[in-house]
Design a protein around this motif. Structure first.
Motif: not given
Length: 823
Positions: A60-64, A71-73, A222-225, A256-263
């Motif tokens: 899987v690929s993991v994004y925060a 799809r930020r690194a 950093v890209n995470i897998t 920027d204070g925005k909440p993380r979106r974890m995918d």
């Protein structure tokens, strides 16, 4: 099984006795099956990517990211948090890419440019791969206090270093940092996404890139897998990551204070968060074109087999009278279709591989000034999935091609031809025996016209794009992209190094002028800043910028409409100045004079740009950042006031590129030993590379259009030739009672062109409905372009007229006396 083999063997021997019929059919099928296989492999590489790693189904690929940028690194500290704070995803590896100037000794000091990978110490272990020589990176190499080491790709070792057997232990200078080679990766190792030329431990990122980011939470690179832990589903991993994301929002929130979106996304599934949906639609349309050609090939096979079925009616009647069952006759029909399609499928795999490599070459064409950014990446993989698709397509073609003869066997009166003593045609003349073939020919013409219209629109689009005025003079202009490591620039001063580059270049024989630019012209690439006029600072907008050196506008040939260009006065320590494009000046100040105005620029990646305002000293003519886009507002900065490690040298010369290139390479090496040439290309060639995608569409669609035209014309010719052979007695009677040869000729041609007319009507109607789907792929051409919709049917009609003429001429030369005596 023995009966099946016997039927296939009999069908092959029967078809092989007619090579003039069999070979064109096999080739047509091969092109159709091969094209669909290649394009399916292309789609599969994007929709269902695969990598050679154990337990692929759990990768899987993991994004925060955020809702706006899912799809930020990640930052390296976030990667470490993930390692410590969750166990739903294991074997987490991190990787990123960076541009590297690599200096090495080989018959003297040499420096080359390549794209490298910054990887965590467990990167190679994730793939369970073996080295060609030496060893691969290990977790111990990825510590801040570890000695700097590097692993080479097999291609870089063989190509750039000449396959030196003593490479292990040698020191390379990578972006000015000495690193010891500890091993060479396997020959076929590619890793994730794009392959890299070298692999450097992630802990060396600050030294390798001269950008302090290893311990910076705001630096997302950093890209995470990883792999789902045994027994953990993607949904459970998603929930676990969401909990971790909320925890990090409390302890280490985004700036920027925005909440993380974890995918958490399975690697082998299409990720809609990546890529351009319009690009995917364009690829599907291209496959639709290939599928239309495949359908045309199936219709051609059906026509061929139906003709053979009509000619075998008497033989079938004899076999039926001797006790042969309809099932046995059906098996023979299916065997012939299967033999043709199997041969077409086998050849089609080779055609698919060749076409796939051609598509890959278009897709992997590097953007302007980025060099060999793919480093031997194989995008298309002809694996078991692709082979299974080819088999399914082959079976589909076999069933569709045999449909007409099968219906004839199942519904026809097998003994009728014997009872009536009919000819092999069964009904003679242009009656029932030829009616299905006439329908198939009309369908062939309609599909051919649809392919020709689609291909014509895409070819016209390419032609329109090639004729676009880029806004400058590309003739005699050579583009040389060079890279100087950031740490070298910081130590010695980038402005001084690039001054020497210009001096060395201008002193090269044959060079009339030279300048530097950060962004290549019409490359489709851009760097963005926020801009606002001083009197309206509360209304900033995003605008592209370019950093250029003195003589830029003179060298490239962009006129200055007002004020002056950037020149030697605009040094690093001088007042900050800019030149703006005409559209930028109109956007900010309308018809008022722009020269002397003050502009504020805000660049979040380089805060120093916004330290004080910039004065507008000139207005330049608009130029295009891409041939497929209208000119957009643009700001030009002095390259000394906005330094970049990678710049493009624009060289105006009357000397051919082949003669000038060696002298330029020597001069640039003398400017600085760590300077690497990324790319060297003539501007005309660079512009052509920028149209690689449009060229691919035009080439593939145009090829199918021409082949489809050939298939339709051959089908029409075959039908009329067969019709003339059946109607010999009828036509002879016509001439015996007074018809002139030209009357017979026009009769046959008229009947053939009537079929063409029906096909054209059907094709145009279908085109009006379907070609609108390709409107997003067009430029400077409407989906219902009148020129294309008039010219294509006319060309099809003229070619069809020629195909009709030869059978008609043969009919007109019949000798009534001979034909009636033999009747």
């Amino acid at each position: 099984m023995r009966d099946i083999v016997r039927q296939l063997s009999t069908a092959f021997r029967s078809l092989s006795r007619q090579p003039a019929v069999m070979l064109p059919a096999v080739l047509t099928l091969a092109l159709g099956i091969g094209a669909n296989t290649a394009l399916f492999a292309y789609l599969a590489a994007i929709l269902w990517p695969r990598i050679d790693a154990p337990h692929f189904e759990r990768i899987v690929s993991v994004y925060a990211g955020t809702d706006e940028e899912p799809r930020r690194a990640m930052s390296y500290p976030e990667y470490e948090d993930f390692l410590k704070s969750q166990n739903a995803v294991v074997d987490l590896v991190g990787y990123s890419r960076f541009g590297a100037s690599i200096a090495y000794a080989a018959d003297g000091e040499r420096t080359s440019f390549a794209w490298g990978g910054l990887v965590t110490g467990n990167y190679f272990g994730f793939f369970n791969t073996r080295p060609t020589m030496g060893r691969l990176l290990q977790p111990a190499d990825d510590r801040p206090d570890a000695p700097p080491v590097v692993v080479l790709s097999h291609r870089f070792w063989q190509g750039t270093l000449g396959g030196s057997p003593d490479v292990v232990g040698r020191e390379l200078r990578i972006n000015g940092v000495g690193m010891t080679v500890v091993g060479v990766a396997g020959k076929d190792f590619q890793g994730f996404n794009l392959a890299s030329a070298i692999y450097v431990p992630a802990s060396l990122t600050d030294r390798a890139t001269a950008v302090p980011r290893l311990h910076e939470r705001d630096a997302q690179w950093v890209n995470i897998t990883g792999r789902l832990a045994p027994g953990v589903t993607r949904e459970k991993a998603q929930a676990a990551m969401a909990v971790l994301g909320r925890s990090l929002d409390a302890t280490a929130p985004f700036p920027d204070g925005k909440p993380r979106r974890m995918d958490v996304v399975l690697y082998g599934e299409y990720d809609p968060g990546w890529g351009d949906p319009e690009w995917l639609d364009r690829t599907r349309i291209l496959m639709g074109v290939a599928s239309a050609f495949l359908l045309l090939a199936c219709v051609s096979i059906a026509n061929l087999l139906l003709a053979r079925a009509i000619s075998k009616q008497r033989e079938w009647g004899i076999r039926a009278s001797l006790g042969a069952s309809r099932a046995w006759l059906l098996s023979g029909v299916l065997a012939e279709s299967l033999v043709l399609c199997l041969m077409g499928g086998v050849v089609g795999l080779g055609v698919g591989a060749l076409l796939g490599r051609r598509i890959e070459a278009f897709v992997m064409t590097p953007p302007g000034g980025l060099g060999d950014w793919a480093e031997g990446t194989r995008l298309l993989q002809f694996d078991g999935r692709i082979a299974a698709f080819a088999v399914l397509v082959t079976v589909f073609c076999a069933l569709l091609g045999a449909l007409g003869p099968v219906l004839r066997v199942m519904r026809g009166d097998l003994l009728g031809p014997l009872k009536s003593d009919a000819s092999a045609s069964g009904t003679g003349g242009m009656g029932v025996g030829l009616a299905p073939r006439k329908v198939l020919v009309v369908l062939q013409v309609a599909l051919s016209l649809l392919l020709l219209l689609t291909g014509g629109l895409l070819v016209r689009t390419l032609g329109q794009a090639q004729r676009v005025d880029p806004g400058f003079d590309p003739d005699g202009l050579l583009l040389v992209t060079v890279n100087i490591p950031r740490n070298v620039m910081a130590g010695e001063g980038g402005a001084g190094i690039y001054r020497r580059v210009l001096e060395q270049t201008r002193s090269t024989p044959g060079v009339t002028s030279a300048s530097l630019s950060h962004i290549l012209p019409v490359s489709g690439l851009s760097r963005m800043v926020q801009a606002a006029s001083l009197d309206r600072q509360d209304q900033p907008f995003e605008v592209a910028y370019n950093a250029v050196s003195p003589a830029y506008f003179e060298t490239i040939g962009i006129p200055i409409l007002a004020g002056r260009p950037l020149d030697e006065r605009d040094r690093k320590d001088a007042p900050r100045t800019v030149v703006v494009s005409h559209s930028m000046a109109r956007k900010l100040w309308g018809e008022q004079a722009a020269v002397g105005r003050v502009l504020r620029l805000i660049d979040l990646s380089s805060p120093e740009v916004a330290e004080r305002p910039f004065e507008v000293v000139g207005v330049a003519k608009d130029v295009r950042s891409s041939l497929m886009e209208e000119p957009a507002p643009l700001v030009y900065l002095s390259n000394e006031q906005r330094e970049h490690p990678r710049m493009t040298l624009l060289v105006r010369s009357s000397v051919p590129t082949a003669a000038l290139a060696p002298e330029l390479r020597r001069a640039l090496h003398e400017a600085h030993p760590d300077l690497a040439i990324v790319n060297l290309v003539g501007c005309r060639e660079h512009i052509a590379q920028g149209l690689a995608e449009q060229r691919m569409y035009a080439e593939v669609a145009g090829l199918f259009a021409l082949l489809g035209l050939g298939v339709a014309v051959v089908g029409l010719f075959g039908l009329l030739s067969y019709s003339v052979s059946l109607r010999g007695r009828e036509l002879s009677i016509r001439m015996a009672i007074g018809a002139r040869p030209q009357d017979v000729r026009w009769l046959v041609m008229g009947q053939g062109m009537a079929l063409v007319a029906w096909g054209v009507v059907g094709g145009v109607a279908g085109a009006f409905a379907l070609t609108r789907a390709v409107s997003g792929m067009l430029y400077g051409v409407e989906a219902t372009d009148p020129l294309t919709f008039v010219a294509v049917p006319v060309v099809l009609a003229l070619v069809s007229l020629i195909a009709c003429y030869f059978p008609a001429r043969r009919a007109a030369r019949l000798d009534p006396t001979v034909a009636l005596k033999g009747a």
